[in-house]
Every structure is written in structure tokens, then in C-alpha cells.
Write a protein that holds these residues in place. Structure first.
Motif, PDB file in Angstrom:
ATOM      1  N   UNK A 184       0.737  -1.219  -0.096  1.00  0.00           N
ATOM      2  CA  UNK A 184      -0.031  -0.089  -0.042  1.00  0.00           C
ATOM      3  C   UNK A 184       0.810   1.559  -0.151  1.00  0.00           C
ATOM      4  N   UNK A 185       2.217   1.069   0.028  1.00  0.00           N
ATOM      5  CA  UNK A 185       2.873   2.291   0.089  1.00  0.00           C
ATOM      6  C   UNK A 185       3.601   2.522  -1.485  1.00  0.00           C
ATOM      7  N   UNK A 186       3.950   3.754  -1.923  1.00  0.00           N
ATOM      8  CA  UNK A 186       4.626   3.965  -3.108  1.00  0.00           C
ATOM      9  C   UNK A 186       6.215   3.588  -2.615  1.00  0.00           C
ATOM     10  N   UNK A 187       6.613   2.805  -3.876  1.00  0.00           N
ATOM     11  CA  UNK A 187       8.093   2.630  -3.901  1.00  0.00           C
ATOM     12  C   UNK A 187       8.759   3.685  -5.020  1.00  0.00           C
ATOM     13  N   UNK A 188       9.743   4.061  -4.364  1.00  0.00           N
ATOM     14  CA  UNK A 188      10.467   5.253  -5.259  1.00  0.00           C
ATOM     15  C   UNK A 188      11.266   4.399  -6.440  1.00  0.00           C
ATOM     16  N   UNK A 189      11.678   5.174  -7.274  1.00  0.00           N
ATOM     17  CA  UNK A 189      12.550   4.605  -8.319  1.00  0.00           C
ATOM     18  C   UNK A 189      13.977   4.271  -7.782  1.00  0.00           C
TER      19      UNK A 189
END
Length: 178
Positions: free
Chosen positions: A42-47
């Protein structure tokens, strides 16, 4: 579509070739991939950059549970841009709209690449339309767009300005000789 985890990965030279107005260097996947973004828990994963052989940046071969990975290629024509990974979303295997979505994503990426190329070409044309290709000096159109307004601004500010036009006959002979 994302399931438990979702990742969008591009080949290593994707952005480099956008800036250079070049085709991708590789015909398949590069040794490294660039994670553009994703969702995990549910969390955004950074590039980030990661080795292609690990499939995705968070891959853990020692994990105690078994995961199912759905990997879809992002491509258009003969170029492979990267892939999409969905983890533990087996329902998508039977959803035809997901394959259509994947195909359309590849087409959209191609359109983005074309738009970058067109923008660069338009910028080159804009420069060529106001300058002489050989010398880089402003031509008549350049004078109308740049020099005349500059002189006008100087006049309004009470400053002096001079513009000199020179027309040289048979300039080609001079260029070819010297």
C-alpha cells in the motif's frame, strides 16, 4: 491491476536515449533496469536501478512464502521499453483487458518517445528559422524576432544602439575559397 505489489520497470538506457534522440541501444532487456515506481504494501516505492536478473527490486529469494509474478512486456514495434510486474494477482491472468492495457501502455510509451523527438526537432527548426545555418548569425527573420525588439527596447530605455546589415555578392565563392 496492481495486486499486492506492482512495479513499472524500464530498460537502463530508456531516459538516456530520450535526451539523445536515439533508438534504444539494446534490442531486449538490459543488464540493469530502472524502477520508475511501484506499490508495495500500500506504499509507493521510489525509483531505483536494480539487476534485471532479480526481476524486481524487492525480490527476496529467501522469503518463506511463495509468490506468483505476472510479468508483462512494455514494447512497441521492435523496441522493448521494459516490463510491468504484478505480484500475487492471479485473477489478472484471465483478464483480457489487462493484456489490452499492457499493449496500450507500450503504445503510449512510444508516443511519449515520439513527442520528445518532435519537440527536439521543433526546437532545431526554430533555431534554423532565425539563423544562418553556416555562420549562426541571425538572418532576416532573426532580426525581426530578436534584433528589432532589442533595438526598440534600447530606444525606449534611452540607450544608443546600432544595427548593421551587410550583403556580400558571390559569398559562395568566398566561403568555398576561404
Amino acid at each position: 491491476y496492481e495486486g499486492e505489489e506492482f512495479y513499472l520497470c524500464f530498460v537502463e538506457d530508456f531516459f538516456e536515449t530520450l535526451d539523445a534522440n536515439m533508438p534504444l541501444k539494446n534490442s531486449g532487456y538490459t543488464k540493469k533496469m530502472e524502477l520508475i515506481g511501484g506499490i508495495r504494501n500500500g506504499e509507493i516505492v521510489e525509483g531505483e536501478m536494480f539487476d534485471t536478473q532479480t526481476i524486481l527490486p524487492s525480490y527476496d529469494p529467501d522469503k518463506e512464502t511463495v509468490d506468483q509474478y505476472l510479468i508483462l512486456c512494455l514494447s512497441s514495434r521492435n523496441e522493448c521499453y521494459g516490463y510491468i510486474v504484478m505480484v500475487n494477482n492471479t485473477a489478472m491472468l484471465y483478464d483480457y483487458s489487462m493484456f489490452v492495457w499492457s499493449f496500450n501502455m507500450g503504445q503510449d510509451v512510444e508516443r511519449i518517445r515520439q513527442n520528445f523527438r518532435l519537440e527536439e526537432l521543433n526546437q532545431r527548426l526554430a533555431v534554423l528559422s532565425v539563423t544562418d545555418a553556416l555562420t549562426g548569425v541571425y538572418n532576416r527573420m532573426g532580426c525581426e524576432k530578436v534584433a528589432f525588439p532589442l533595438i526598440e527596447n534600447c530606444y525606449k530605455a534611452g540607450k544608443s544602439a546600432v544595427m548593421l546589415f551587410i550583403d556580400i555578392n558571390k559569398m559562395k565563392i568566398i566561403n568555398d575559397t576561404y
